[in-house]
Design an enzyme around this catalytic site. Sequence first.
Site, PDB file in Angstrom:
ATOM      1  N   GLU A   1       2.267   3.330   4.426  1.00 54.02           N
ATOM      2  CA  GLU A   1       3.248   3.935   5.317  1.00 54.02           C
ATOM      3  C   GLU A   1       4.020   4.961   4.506  1.00 54.02           C
ATOM      4  OE1 GLU A   1       5.262   0.365   6.281  1.00 54.02           O
ATOM      5  OE2 GLU A   1       3.953  -0.075   7.975  1.00 54.02           O
TER       6      GLU A   1
ATOM      7  N   TYR B   1      -1.425  12.308   0.096  1.00 50.76           N
ATOM      8  CA  TYR B   1      -2.289  11.333   0.767  1.00 50.76           C
ATOM      9  C   TYR B   1      -3.375  12.017   1.598  1.00 50.76           C
ATOM     10  CZ  TYR B   1       1.266   8.027  -0.721  1.00 50.76           C
ATOM     11  OH  TYR B   1       2.134   7.275  -1.474  1.00 50.76           O
TER      12      TYR B   1
END
Length: 144
Positions: free
Chosen positions: A91, A103
Amino acid sequence: MSLPARLAALHATAFDRPWDAATFEGLLAQDGVVAFERDGGFVLARVVANEAEILTLAVEPPARRRGLGRALVEGAAELAHGLGAEKLHLEVAEDNAAAIALYRASGFVEAGRRPGYYPRSDAPAADALILTLDITERLPTPNG
């Protein structure tokens, strides 16, 4: 310095609301929780069955933008895969552009959202983006 103390000290350089050594000690005592360290940063992940989650990743400011974050993500993926994980989840706050870029460059894709997940002292809470990486497509299978 103990591992929990080292991780807490590094975490404090990277986050406004850092975790303390006791938090890291408790997490590291849990089954499936592993730390992957490099000079200037670390990643903490949890592996359960064939799923893994990055719990936190910290890179101290002087070590940023030099590929350390990517190396930590790749190290966590390899470690998790070696422990049987097929997917790696995390998250990230929707307003953390640098982390999201890292990411996405590492192959993570958005799988969901948690509204108002990250509290902010000076602004409304930020949504968490739930990102997932299929690590079976990127890494060789264990023992082969």
